[in-house]
Design an enzyme around this catalytic site. Structure first.
Site, PDB file in Angstrom:
ATOM      1  N   CYS A 250     -34.088  95.825  -9.531  1.00 43.61           N
ATOM      2  CA  CYS A 250     -33.104  94.808  -9.117  1.00 43.61           C
ATOM      3  C   CYS A 250     -31.652  95.190  -9.459  1.00 43.61           C
ATOM      4  CB  CYS A 250     -33.468  93.459  -9.714  1.00 43.61           C
ATOM      5  SG  CYS A 250     -34.133  93.539 -11.378  1.00 43.61           S
TER       6      CYS A 250
ATOM      7  N   HIS B 194     -27.679  89.626 -11.541  1.00 49.02           N
ATOM      8  CA  HIS B 194     -27.445  90.742 -12.455  1.00 49.02           C
ATOM      9  C   HIS B 194     -26.026  91.282 -12.193  1.00 49.02           C
ATOM     10  CE1 HIS B 194     -31.513  90.408 -13.558  1.00 49.02           C
ATOM     11  NE2 HIS B 194     -32.020  91.519 -13.052  1.00 49.02           N
TER      12      HIS B 194
HETATM   13  N1  NAP Z   1     -37.812  88.967 -11.500  1.00 49.04           N
HETATM   14  C1  NAP Z   1     -37.008  89.874 -10.925  1.00 49.04           C
HETATM   15  O1  NAP Z   1     -35.785  89.680 -10.839  1.00 49.04           O
HETATM   16  C2  NAP Z   1     -37.564  91.146 -10.357  1.00 49.04           C
HETATM   17  C3  NAP Z   1     -36.728  91.918  -9.582  1.00 49.04           C
HETATM   18  C4  NAP Z   1     -37.205  93.096  -9.032  1.00 49.04           C
HETATM   19  C5  NAP Z   1     -38.485  93.486  -9.268  1.00 49.04           C
HETATM   20  N2  NAP Z   1     -39.301  92.729 -10.061  1.00 49.04           N
HETATM   21  C6  NAP Z   1     -40.684  93.189 -10.238  1.00 49.04           C
HETATM   22  O2  NAP Z   1     -41.517  92.329  -9.462  1.00 49.04           O
HETATM   23  C7  NAP Z   1     -42.758  92.116 -10.116  1.00 49.04           C
HETATM   24  C8  NAP Z   1     -42.949  90.626 -10.374  1.00 49.04           C
HETATM   25  O3  NAP Z   1     -41.926  90.154 -11.230  1.00 49.04           O
HETATM   26  P1  NAP Z   1     -41.809  88.599 -11.611  1.00 49.04           P
HETATM   27  O4  NAP Z   1     -40.497  88.467 -12.270  1.00 49.04           O
HETATM   28  O5  NAP Z   1     -42.111  87.744 -10.433  1.00 49.04           O
HETATM   29  O6  NAP Z   1     -43.003  88.450 -12.700  1.00 49.04           O
HETATM   30  P2  NAP Z   1     -43.848  87.154 -13.093  1.00 49.04           P
HETATM   31  O7  NAP Z   1     -43.066  85.899 -12.902  1.00 49.04           O
HETATM   32  O8  NAP Z   1     -44.378  87.428 -14.452  1.00 49.04           O
HETATM   33  O9  NAP Z   1     -45.081  87.163 -12.036  1.00 49.04           O
HETATM   34  C9  NAP Z   1     -46.104  88.118 -12.110  1.00 49.04           C
HETATM   35  C10 NAP Z   1     -47.145  87.860 -11.021  1.00 49.04           C
HETATM   36  O10 NAP Z   1     -48.204  88.829 -11.192  1.00 49.04           O
HETATM   37  C11 NAP Z   1     -49.459  88.132 -11.218  1.00 49.04           C
HETATM   38  N3  NAP Z   1     -50.427  88.822 -12.073  1.00 49.04           N
HETATM   39  C12 NAP Z   1     -50.355  89.075 -13.404  1.00 49.04           C
HETATM   40  N4  NAP Z   1     -51.496  89.683 -13.834  1.00 49.04           N
HETATM   41  C13 NAP Z   1     -52.313  89.790 -12.741  1.00 49.04           C
HETATM   42  C14 NAP Z   1     -53.620  90.317 -12.540  1.00 49.04           C
HETATM   43  N5  NAP Z   1     -54.342  90.838 -13.545  1.00 49.04           N
HETATM   44  N6  NAP Z   1     -54.121  90.279 -11.285  1.00 49.04           N
HETATM   45  C15 NAP Z   1     -53.420  89.756 -10.260  1.00 49.04           C
HETATM   46  N7  NAP Z   1     -52.185  89.221 -10.391  1.00 49.04           N
HETATM   47  C16 NAP Z   1     -51.620  89.251 -11.617  1.00 49.04           C
HETATM   48  C17 NAP Z   1     -49.117  86.768 -11.805  1.00 49.04           C
HETATM   49  O11 NAP Z   1     -50.166  85.847 -11.478  1.00 49.04           O
HETATM   50  P3  NAP Z   1     -50.549  84.602 -12.438  1.00 49.04           P
HETATM   51  O12 NAP Z   1     -49.482  83.561 -12.264  1.00 49.04           O
HETATM   52  O13 NAP Z   1     -51.858  84.156 -11.890  1.00 49.04           O
HETATM   53  O14 NAP Z   1     -50.614  85.114 -13.828  1.00 49.04           O
HETATM   54  C18 NAP Z   1     -47.798  86.480 -11.098  1.00 49.04           C
HETATM   55  O15 NAP Z   1     -48.061  85.993  -9.805  1.00 49.04           O
HETATM   56  C19 NAP Z   1     -42.711  92.966 -11.395  1.00 49.04           C
HETATM   57  O16 NAP Z   1     -43.307  94.206 -11.139  1.00 49.04           O
HETATM   58  C20 NAP Z   1     -41.230  93.103 -11.662  1.00 49.04           C
HETATM   59  O17 NAP Z   1     -40.910  94.240 -12.409  1.00 49.04           O
HETATM   60  C21 NAP Z   1     -38.876  91.565 -10.594  1.00 49.04           C
END
Ligand code: NAP
Length: 347
Positions: A148, A240
């Site tokens: 990001c 950011h």
């Molecule tokens: N947040 C940002 O600004 C941002 C920006 C760019 C990239 N990213 C990337 O995008 C991804 C998601 O980020 P996020 O911020 O949305 O994280 P998050 O809020 O922690 O969400 C993680 C997701 O992954 C799922 N998950 C976790 N363990 C799992 C498993 N064993 N099997 C299947 N699904 C599973 C969770 O499901 P449950 O709810 O069921 O646990 C949830 O839907 C990450 O790789 C992160 O590095 C994030």
């Protein structure tokens, strides 16, 4: 025209929620499948997720049942906002089963057969897909978007390539939504700055070099820019901020740099893709901008706002860039990738 069915892996997370909000009225794509962990599986989406966006949760999606994150009855086109600890195996399983996975996770970004795309900069990197099937053995495909903060940085650096971009020194001030939900404990972040984000700084140089690189004989020849980064977490909800100093080979005036920012356009603008902001980079003349509270939603969250251009006594110039981390930095970026791929006949 019938809308293309799409699924969301990691649908319950911060990025997953942003996918749902951005796809709610999308002219080309319709969400028909949601997947997450065993914690969410079998629950109605409204019950499984802690919805944290100002936009209302769409009624139809709220009632959809969250599925196991495994291929089976999922649609061909899958957006992924999976936690990176599981994204590697799950995305590979989907690609192996013939799905196109458009991912936010770090796992495949540096794979030599996987495009790391910002469509305004490097839509031609889709050519890497020609090698993916034979070298990885997947029936489907994986395409990624960058980290990001790297997206905000690189959109600000791409217009400067014409001046001989050599070095970028970067300090980020990253929002708490970048840590997912529930993310950083309020005790740790309120009234504080945390000068460390695990694994973040190491992504800046390789990802920036790959994004700004050229396709030569079917492989990426990285851009030579050297990037040094310090990543910090700050008590900001979304957006950011990236404080940047650059070294350029050419002598260039501030006006020429500001023009380069404001005139920068790419294929998404040319094709008028649904998620393309009219202006991907906007220079703000006010000396106290950009600010997350005022500027993060410019261009529907898809525009990077830049300001504070001034001479740098160490390198050549310095400026501040701001991007919406879950829109331009994540879900919006992936949707723009999918829109370009549709126009290129790759969906
Ligand atoms: N947040 C940002 O600004 C941002 C920006 C760019 C990239 N990213 C990337 O995008 C991804 C998601 O980020 P996020 O911020 O949305 O994280 P998050 O809020 O922690 O969400 C993680 C997701 O992954 C799922 N998950 C976790 N363990 C799992 C498993 N064993 N099997 C299947 N699904 C599973 C969770 O499901 P449950 O709810 O069921 O646990 C949830 O839907 C990450 O790789 C992160 O590095 C994030």
């Amino acid at each position: 025209m019938a809308r293309i069915e799409v699924g969301i892996l990691g649908a319950t997370g911060m990025v997953g929620q942003q996918f749902i909000a951005l796809l709610a009225n999308h002219p080309w794509f319709k969400v028909t499948w949601l997947g997450a962990s065993q914690r969410s599986e079998g629950k109605a989406y409204a019950e499984a997720t802690a919805w944290r966006l100002a936009a209302a949760l769409p009624e139809d999606v709220s009632k959809m049942v969250v599925e196991t994150a495994a291929p089976g009855n999922a649609p061909k086109v899958m957006f992924s906002g999976l936690d990176s600890s599981v994204a590697g195996d799950i995305e590979k399983a989907f690609a192996g089963a013939g799905h196109l996975v458009i991912s936010n996770s770090k796992n495949y970004r540096m794979d030599s057969t996987v495009p790391l795309m910002i469509p305004e900069i490097n839509g031609d990197h889709l050519k890497l897909l020609d090698r993916q099937q034979s070298e990885r053995g997947w029936k489907g495909r994986i395409v990624t978007n960058p980290n990001c903060s790297v997206i905000a940085l690189t959109l600000a650096l791409a217009p400067l390539r014409q001046f001989g971009l050599r070095t970028a020194m970067v300090t980020t001030l990253q929002a708490i939504s970048g840590a997912g939900y529930p993310g950083v404990a309020s005790w740790d972040i309120l009234g504080n700055v945390i000068p460390f984000i695990d694994g973040e700084e190491d992504k800046f140089q390789p990802e920036t070099q790959k994004i700004l690189g050229r396709v030569v004989n079917g492989a990426i020849e990285g851009h030579p820019v050297v990037v040094s980064a310090t990543a910090t977490r700050v008590p900001v909800r979304d957006g950011h901020t990236v404080s940047t100093s650059v070294q350029l080979e050419q002598k260039v005036t501030p006006d020429a740099i500001i023009d380069a920012f404001n005139c920068f356009r790419g294929r998404p603008q040319e094709l008028q893709l649904p998620s393309a902001p009219p202006q991907p980079v906007v220079y703000l003349a006010d000396r106290n901008r950009p600010q997350p509270a005022l500027d993060v939603n410019r261009g529907g969250g898809m525009t990077v706002s830049v300001g504070r251009l001034r001479a740098c006594p160490v390198l050549d110039y310095k400026f501040v860039a701001l991007g919406h981390n879950t829109i331009r930095g994540a879900a919006g970026a992936a949707i723009l990738n999918a829109e370009l791929m549709r126009e290129e006949g790759l969906l």
